[in-house]
Scaffold this motif. Structure first.
Motif, PDB file in Angstrom:
ATOM      1  N   ARG A  51       0.829  -1.200   0.000  1.00  0.00           N
ATOM      2  CA  ARG A  51       0.000   0.000   0.000  1.00  0.00           C
ATOM      3  C   ARG A  51       0.866   1.254   0.000  1.00  0.00           C
ATOM      4  O   ARG A  51       1.829   1.353   0.773  1.00  0.00           O
ATOM      5  N   LYS A  52       0.515   2.227  -0.819  1.00  0.00           N
ATOM      6  CA  LYS A  52       1.269   3.474  -0.927  1.00  0.00           C
ATOM      7  C   LYS A  52       0.625   4.612  -0.143  1.00  0.00           C
ATOM      8  O   LYS A  52       1.236   5.665   0.037  1.00  0.00           O
ATOM      9  N   VAL A  53      -0.614   4.429   0.304  1.00  0.00           N
ATOM     10  CA  VAL A  53      -1.288   5.461   1.081  1.00  0.00           C
ATOM     11  C   VAL A  53      -1.343   5.035   2.540  1.00  0.00           C
ATOM     12  O   VAL A  53      -1.285   3.843   2.854  1.00  0.00           O
ATOM     13  N   THR A  54      -1.419   6.005   3.441  1.00  0.00           N
ATOM     14  CA  THR A  54      -1.554   5.706   4.863  1.00  0.00           C
ATOM     15  C   THR A  54      -2.993   5.966   5.285  1.00  0.00           C
ATOM     16  O   THR A  54      -3.790   6.563   4.543  1.00  0.00           O
ATOM     17  N   VAL A  55      -3.316   5.552   6.481  1.00  0.00           N
ATOM     18  CA  VAL A  55      -4.679   5.762   6.970  1.00  0.00           C
ATOM     19  C   VAL A  55      -4.993   7.252   7.078  1.00  0.00           C
ATOM     20  O   VAL A  55      -6.161   7.664   6.953  1.00  0.00           O
ATOM     21  N   LEU A  56      -3.959   8.086   7.271  1.00  0.00           N
ATOM     22  CA  LEU A  56      -4.187   9.526   7.352  1.00  0.00           C
ATOM     23  C   LEU A  56      -4.485  10.135   5.993  1.00  0.00           C
ATOM     24  O   LEU A  56      -4.968  11.273   5.909  1.00  0.00           O
ATOM     25  N   ASP A  57      -4.193   9.416   4.912  1.00  0.00           N
ATOM     26  CA  ASP A  57      -4.532   9.893   3.571  1.00  0.00           C
ATOM     27  C   ASP A  57      -6.003   9.652   3.229  1.00  0.00           C
ATOM     28  O   ASP A  57      -6.500  10.166   2.220  1.00  0.00           O
ATOM     29  N   LEU A  58      -6.694   8.860   4.040  1.00  0.00           N
ATOM     30  CA  LEU A  58      -8.087   8.534   3.763  1.00  0.00           C
ATOM     31  C   LEU A  58      -9.000   9.591   4.371  1.00  0.00           C
ATOM     32  O   LEU A  58      -8.900   9.898   5.565  1.00  0.00           O
ATOM     33  N   ASP A  59      -9.879  10.138   3.561  1.00  0.00           N
ATOM     34  CA  ASP A  59     -10.836  11.128   4.057  1.00  0.00           C
ATOM     35  C   ASP A  59     -11.811  10.437   5.009  1.00  0.00           C
ATOM     36  O   ASP A  59     -12.469   9.457   4.630  1.00  0.00           O
ATOM     37  N   PRO A  60     -11.932  10.901   6.256  1.00  0.00           N
ATOM     38  CA  PRO A  60     -12.847  10.233   7.195  1.00  0.00           C
ATOM     39  C   PRO A  60     -14.309  10.310   6.772  1.00  0.00           C
ATOM     40  O   PRO A  60     -15.133   9.528   7.244  1.00  0.00           O
ATOM     41  N   ASN A  61     -14.620  11.232   5.858  1.00  0.00           N
ATOM     42  CA  ASN A  61     -16.003  11.379   5.381  1.00  0.00           C
ATOM     43  C   ASN A  61     -16.212  10.761   4.000  1.00  0.00           C
ATOM     44  O   ASN A  61     -17.200  11.057   3.327  1.00  0.00           O
TER      45      ASN A  61
END
Length: 388
Positions: A51-61
């Motif tokens: 995976r290249k994205v982190t959980v902080l890159d995911l929009d919570p909405n």
């Protein structure tokens, strides 16, 4: 044949999507889970698959804005905010359904695990060394029997020192310990372990004084003409199932408290670790059994818990000693057996001083075995789809 997606419904104001398959199965997937597990090049590295994205890159909405099927029958999702798109194959989603009821009974196990008792003696899981070294289907079948039953026997292994390492190489790597890459189990004048005597051994799991514990043990018979010395195995998960039915409070007590284990030898070795005798995941799944009376260090539980813990310990030990749970077999020269050391307890009957009993053993880890099995099963499934 893989099932096909027949219906898509965006639910919970877009925070999830419900998927129906043509066999009637229905499951929901959260939008944030789908985005996190997208397989597109912006999300996953093409070479490593990481995976290249982190959980902080995911929009919570994040939400599912649109959903449809590709010509190949895959789910295609457009996320909002933004317009990121991702596709998910039907079979990939089906294999990763998490929208299912979980057991609320402590000690539940995965569906591929088959618990057993003494009746398994009539149909011991076994395979031929000749077959597993020449046929990938036979190798996959043998590895699957270890996953399913927690132990399996391999026959006609060359009765020579070092052959056990070649068996391990079929699926993984030898785990070297203070006993060496391999160790010889036979009577010694000054034994470093009671296993190196002719005494009977209570069923046990190996090396609970290590962290992490070796998850596989292999024993290969090189010579056996002594009277006695029969191998005994007990399914620890079946014993826990008995305990759950008969005394659930006892199970909870053994799972709640960690206890110490230790092994010392002169000034060369001092190993110590601790863990519960019955290990459950936070969701209540049975993960492991630790039971080794020879290596248990003085328990250091709270005073108020000690008496009850010993009563629970005795009750579990008594279940493990039930003759109806034991499977006994005599290893002949060339026989090898492997046990899942997190699950299956092993021991032996005592044997006479006359004659010879010589086993060579080693440790390995089950993650490599499961990896090899997964690769073989995926290859077999691909070949079948190609033929069809």
């Amino acid at each position: 044949m893989a099932t096909a997606i027949t219906q898509l419904t965006i639910v919970e104001s877009g925070s999830a999507i419900a998927i129906a398959w043509d066999d009637g199965c229905v499951a929901r997937f959260h939008a944030i889970w789908l985005r996190d597990n997208a397989q597109d090049p912006a999300t996953r590295d093409a070479g490593s698959g990481q995976r290249k994205v982190t959980v902080l890159d995911l929009d919570p909405n994040i939400a599912v804005a649109r959903a449809g099927l590709t010509d190949a029958g895959a789910l295609q999702v457009t996320f909002a905010p933004g317009r990121h798109q991702a596709s998910f194959e039907s079979a990939w989603l089906r294999d990763r359904i998490y929208d299912r009821p979980r057991s609320d009974r402590p000690g539940w196990t995965r569906p591929w695990i088959r618990r057993w008792d003494g009746r398994l003696m009539d149909r011991l899981p076994r395979a031929s060394h000749r077959a597993v070294t020449t046929k990938t289907d036979a190798l996959a079948g043998w590895l699957n029997s270890v996953r399913r039953y927690g132990f399996s026997i391999l026959t006609d292994v060359p009765a020579e020192p070092g052959a056990i390492e070649r068996v391990v190489a079929l699926f993984g790597y030898v785990r070297e310990t203070n006993y060496g890459r391999t160790f010889d189990v036979r009577t010694e004048v000054d034994p470093v372990n009671l296993a190196y005597t002719g005494l009977p051994l209570q069923v046990h799991t190996d090396n609970p004084y290590r962290d992490p514990v070796p998850t596989l043990q292999l024993l290969h018979c090189l010579d056996s003409d002594a009277g006695g010395g029969d191998s005994v195995v007990v399914d620890g998960f079946e014993a826990v199932a008995h305990l759950a039915r008969e005394a659930p409070d006892t199970l909870a007590l053994l799972a709640r408290h960690s206890v110490p284990f230790a092994f010392t030898r002169d000034n060369a070795t001092h190993l110590a670790a601790r863990g519960p005798m019955i290990e459950l995941s936070p969701e209540g799944e049975l993960k492991a059994v630790r039971f080794n009376n020879r290596s248990a260090a003085p328990f250091d539980l709270p005073y108020e818990a000690m008496a009850d813990f010993y009563a629970a310990y005795r009750r579990f030990a008594a279940i493990l000693e039930r003759p109806t749970l034991a499977v006994t077999f005599k290893l002949a020269a060339g026989d090898l057996f492997v046990v899942d050391n997190r699950r299956v307890l092993h021991g032996r009957t005592g044997y006479a001083g006359a004659g010879t009993r010589h086993l060579q053993g080693c440790y390995a880890d089950i993650d490599s075995l499961l990896s090899t099995l997964a690769v073989l099963e995926a290859r077999r499934n691909t070949e079948r789809e190609t033929v069809v």
